[in-house]
Design a protein around this motif. Structure first.
Motif, PDB file in Angstrom:
ATOM      1  N   VAL A  12       0.832  -1.206   0.000  1.00 28.46           N
ATOM      2  CA  VAL A  12       0.000   0.000   0.000  1.00 28.46           C
ATOM      3  C   VAL A  12       0.869   1.259   0.000  1.00 28.46           C
ATOM      4  O   VAL A  12       0.652   2.195  -0.769  1.00 28.46           O
ATOM      5  CB  VAL A  12      -0.944   0.011   1.220  1.00 28.46           C
ATOM      6  N   VAL A  13       1.877   1.278   0.868  1.00 28.29           N
ATOM      7  CA  VAL A  13       2.755   2.449   1.005  1.00 28.29           C
ATOM      8  C   VAL A  13       3.587   2.671  -0.258  1.00 28.29           C
ATOM      9  O   VAL A  13       3.769   3.811  -0.707  1.00 28.29           O
ATOM     10  CB  VAL A  13       3.675   2.286   2.230  1.00 28.29           C
ATOM     11  N   ALA A  14       4.104   1.574  -0.821  1.00 29.99           N
ATOM     12  CA  ALA A  14       5.014   1.688  -1.969  1.00 29.99           C
ATOM     13  C   ALA A  14       4.291   2.050  -3.259  1.00 29.99           C
ATOM     14  O   ALA A  14       4.926   2.504  -4.212  1.00 29.99           O
ATOM     15  CB  ALA A  14       5.770   0.372  -2.154  1.00 29.99           C
ATOM     16  N   THR A  15       2.964   1.863  -3.295  1.00 30.37           N
ATOM     17  CA  THR A  15       2.213   2.233  -4.497  1.00 30.37           C
ATOM     18  C   THR A  15       2.148   3.755  -4.592  1.00 30.37           C
ATOM     19  O   THR A  15       1.621   4.412  -3.693  1.00 30.37           O
ATOM     20  CB  THR A  15       0.783   1.671  -4.443  1.00 30.37           C
ATOM     21  N   PRO A  16       2.687   4.347  -5.654  1.00 31.09           N
ATOM     22  CA  PRO A  16       2.751   5.811  -5.755  1.00 31.09           C
ATOM     23  C   PRO A  16       1.372   6.471  -5.723  1.00 31.09           C
ATOM     24  O   PRO A  16       0.440   6.023  -6.375  1.00 31.09           O
ATOM     25  CB  PRO A  16       3.430   6.042  -7.116  1.00 31.09           C
ATOM     26  N   GLY A  17       1.252   7.495  -4.899  1.00 27.34           N
ATOM     27  CA  GLY A  17       0.026   8.296  -4.819  1.00 27.34           C
ATOM     28  C   GLY A  17       0.404   9.763  -4.770  1.00 27.34           C
ATOM     29  O   GLY A  17       1.533  10.138  -5.087  1.00 27.34           O
ATOM     30  N   THR A  18      -0.526  10.598  -4.342  1.00 25.59           N
ATOM     31  CA  THR A  18      -0.260  12.036  -4.315  1.00 25.59           C
ATOM     32  C   THR A  18       0.912  12.386  -3.395  1.00 25.59           C
ATOM     33  O   THR A  18       1.730  13.240  -3.724  1.00 25.59           O
ATOM     34  CB  THR A  18      -1.515  12.801  -3.851  1.00 25.59           C
ATOM     35  N   GLY A  19       0.964  11.739  -2.224  1.00 24.72           N
ATOM     36  CA  GLY A  19       2.043  12.022  -1.283  1.00 24.72           C
ATOM     37  C   GLY A  19       3.417  11.659  -1.843  1.00 24.72           C
ATOM     38  O   GLY A  19       4.376  12.414  -1.705  1.00 24.72           O
ATOM     39  N   ALA A  20       3.496  10.495  -2.467  1.00 22.00           N
ATOM     40  CA  ALA A  20       4.764  10.055  -3.044  1.00 22.00           C
ATOM     41  C   ALA A  20       5.196  10.996  -4.167  1.00 22.00           C
ATOM     42  O   ALA A  20       6.377  11.357  -4.273  1.00 22.00           O
ATOM     43  CB  ALA A  20       4.633   8.629  -3.568  1.00 22.00           C
ATOM     44  N   LEU A 153       5.574   4.697  10.184  1.00 22.88           N
ATOM     45  CA  LEU A 153       7.025   4.576  10.055  1.00 22.88           C
ATOM     46  C   LEU A 153       7.399   4.071   8.672  1.00 22.88           C
ATOM     47  O   LEU A 153       8.326   4.579   8.026  1.00 22.88           O
ATOM     48  CB  LEU A 153       7.569   3.627  11.128  1.00 22.88           C
ATOM     49  N   MET A 154       6.662   3.082   8.195  1.00 22.38           N
ATOM     50  CA  MET A 154       6.907   2.523   6.871  1.00 22.38           C
ATOM     51  C   MET A 154       6.678   3.589   5.788  1.00 22.38           C
ATOM     52  O   MET A 154       7.443   3.695   4.824  1.00 22.38           O
ATOM     53  CB  MET A 154       5.997   1.316   6.639  1.00 22.38           C
ATOM     54  N   THR A 155       5.624   4.382   5.967  1.00 24.37           N
ATOM     55  CA  THR A 155       5.316   5.454   5.016  1.00 24.37           C
ATOM     56  C   THR A 155       6.465   6.444   4.944  1.00 24.37           C
ATOM     57  O   THR A 155       6.918   6.827   3.854  1.00 24.37           O
ATOM     58  CB  THR A 155       4.034   6.201   5.434  1.00 24.37           C
ATOM     59  N   PHE A 156       6.953   6.864   6.106  1.00 24.59           N
ATOM     60  CA  PHE A 156       8.031   7.847   6.138  1.00 24.59           C
ATOM     61  C   PHE A 156       9.296   7.309   5.467  1.00 24.59           C
ATOM     62  O   PHE A 156       9.933   7.998   4.660  1.00 24.59           O
ATOM     63  CB  PHE A 156       8.346   8.244   7.583  1.00 24.59           C
ATOM     64  N   VAL A 157       9.660   6.075   5.785  1.00 27.69           N
ATOM     65  CA  VAL A 157      10.882   5.482   5.231  1.00 27.69           C
ATOM     66  C   VAL A 157      10.793   5.336   3.714  1.00 27.69           C
ATOM     67  O   VAL A 157      11.708   5.723   2.984  1.00 27.69           O
ATOM     68  CB  VAL A 157      11.170   4.110   5.883  1.00 27.69           C
ATOM     69  N   VAL A 158       9.679   4.793   3.222  1.00 28.03           N
ATOM     70  CA  VAL A 158       9.513   4.587   1.782  1.00 28.03           C
ATOM     71  C   VAL A 158       9.489   5.917   1.036  1.00 28.03           C
ATOM     72  O   VAL A 158      10.160   6.088   0.015  1.00 28.03           O
ATOM     73  CB  VAL A 158       8.232   3.787   1.487  1.00 28.03           C
ATOM     74  N   PHE A 159       8.738   6.890   1.559  1.00 24.69           N
ATOM     75  CA  PHE A 159       8.666   8.196   0.913  1.00 24.69           C
ATOM     76  C   PHE A 159      10.032   8.890   0.928  1.00 24.69           C
ATOM     77  O   PHE A 159      10.408   9.556  -0.039  1.00 24.69           O
ATOM     78  CB  PHE A 159       7.622   9.083   1.596  1.00 24.69           C
ATOM     79  N   TYR A 162      12.102   7.474  -1.801  1.00 21.82           N
ATOM     80  CA  TYR A 162      11.677   8.064  -3.077  1.00 21.82           C
ATOM     81  C   TYR A 162      12.289   9.457  -3.244  1.00 21.82           C
ATOM     82  O   TYR A 162      12.825   9.811  -4.300  1.00 21.82           O
ATOM     83  CB  TYR A 162      10.146   8.184  -3.133  1.00 21.82           C
ATOM     84  N   GLY A 163      12.167  10.260  -2.189  1.00 25.29           N
ATOM     85  CA  GLY A 163      12.652  11.635  -2.246  1.00 25.29           C
ATOM     86  C   GLY A 163      14.159  11.720  -2.408  1.00 25.29           C
ATOM     87  O   GLY A 163      14.660  12.537  -3.187  1.00 25.29           O
ATOM     88  N   LEU A 164      14.889  10.887  -1.685  1.00 24.73           N
ATOM     89  CA  LEU A 164      16.354  10.905  -1.772  1.00 24.73           C
ATOM     90  C   LEU A 164      16.832  10.442  -3.144  1.00 24.73           C
ATOM     91  O   LEU A 164      17.813  10.969  -3.688  1.00 24.73           O
ATOM     92  CB  LEU A 164      16.954  10.018  -0.673  1.00 24.73           C
ATOM     93  N   PHE A 165      16.134   9.470  -3.714  1.00 23.03           N
ATOM     94  CA  PHE A 165      16.498   9.022  -5.064  1.00 23.03           C
ATOM     95  C   PHE A 165      16.279  10.155  -6.065  1.00 23.03           C
ATOM     96  O   PHE A 165      17.117  10.411  -6.928  1.00 23.03           O
ATOM     97  CB  PHE A 165      15.667   7.809  -5.463  1.00 23.03           C
ATOM     98  N   ALA A 166      15.136  10.839  -5.918  1.00 28.36           N
ATOM     99  CA  ALA A 166      14.854  11.966  -6.814  1.00 28.36           C
ATOM    100  C   ALA A 166      15.887  13.070  -6.627  1.00 28.36           C
ATOM    101  O   ALA A 166      16.342  13.681  -7.600  1.00 28.36           O
ATOM    102  CB  ALA A 166      13.444  12.499  -6.546  1.00 28.36           C
ATOM    103  N   ALA A 167      16.275  13.304  -5.363  1.00 29.80           N
ATOM    104  CA  ALA A 167      17.257  14.355  -5.077  1.00 29.80           C
ATOM    105  C   ALA A 167      18.611  14.049  -5.716  1.00 29.80           C
ATOM    106  O   ALA A 167      19.360  14.964  -6.088  1.00 29.80           O
ATOM    107  CB  ALA A 167      17.418  14.514  -3.566  1.00 29.80           C
TER     108      ALA A 167
END
Length: 201
Positions: A12-20, A153-159, A162-167
């Motif tokens: 659920v968390v890893a599936t990209p949505g608006t937050g991701a 916690l899982m949401t924060f880590v996964v997001f 994503y953000g660090l990879f984009a950065a």
């Protein structure tokens, strides 16, 4: 807490949505630190939905068409606003000029609103949590809270990942105005698509 819960939560968390998408946008345009801030804001944005599910308030949303429609309309309007903001040069969404400076607090608030104004999240958690905890069992509320904290916690880590990879791709992006323009359009289109999806809910 079961392995089944952890696997389902991760999917659920890893599936990209608006937050991701928002976190990735911050990583590309504002760098590593702001992508972490965005991930934190998106995580905070799901707290009210989890609380509503645990307290049973989400049941009101599912049974009251008017309440659901009001929150849904607010979410649609905000997603459209985000899409327009993404296209504006120097817009608050952080996808304008590379030197745009939006405060960390502003990014957190924007990230919270993105998830807060999505009524489908409340309904999701209303259906999600009881699958792994029997609501009638002793200590059910404590177990739901524990599962919710793990989900956060899982949401924060996964997001954050994503953000660090984009950065890590940021330098290549900000040096190419044409690429920057296309990225703004892609994110704007993504937000418009999610607004349309929410409208059809």
């Amino acid at each position: 807490m079961t392995l089944e819960f952890l696997v389902t939560a991760f999917i659920v968390v890893a599936t990209p949505g608006t937050g991701a998408i928002y976190t990735i946008a911050m990583g590309l345009m504002r760098g590593r630190s702001m992508s972490i801030v965005a991930a934190f804001g998106c995580t905070l944005g799901i707290v009210p939905h989890m609380a509503a599910a645990i307290l049973g308030l989400a049941a009101v949303l599912s049974s009251s068409e008017k309440a659901f429609m009001i929150l849904k309309l607010a979410g649609i309007i905000y997603l459209i606003y985000m899409a327009i903001d993404m296209l504006r040069a120097g817009g608050g969404g952080g996808l304008g000029k590379p030197d745009t400076r939006q405060s960390g607090t502003g990014i957190v608030m924007q990230a919270i609103l993105i998830n807060l104004l999505n009524p489908k999240l409340s309904l999701f958690f209303l259906a999600f949590l009881p699958q792994f905890v029997d609501p009638s069992a002793e200590g059910a509320v404590s177990l739901m809270i524990a599962d919710s904290l793990v989900f956060m916690l899982m949401t924060f880590v996964v997001f954050a990942i994503y953000g660090l990879f984009a950065a890590s791709l940021r330098d290549r992006v900000v040096e190419r105005p044409n690429v920057l323009a296309w990225i703004r359009r892609v994110f704007a289109t993504a937000f418009l698509a999610m607004a349309a999806k929410l409208a059809l809910a």
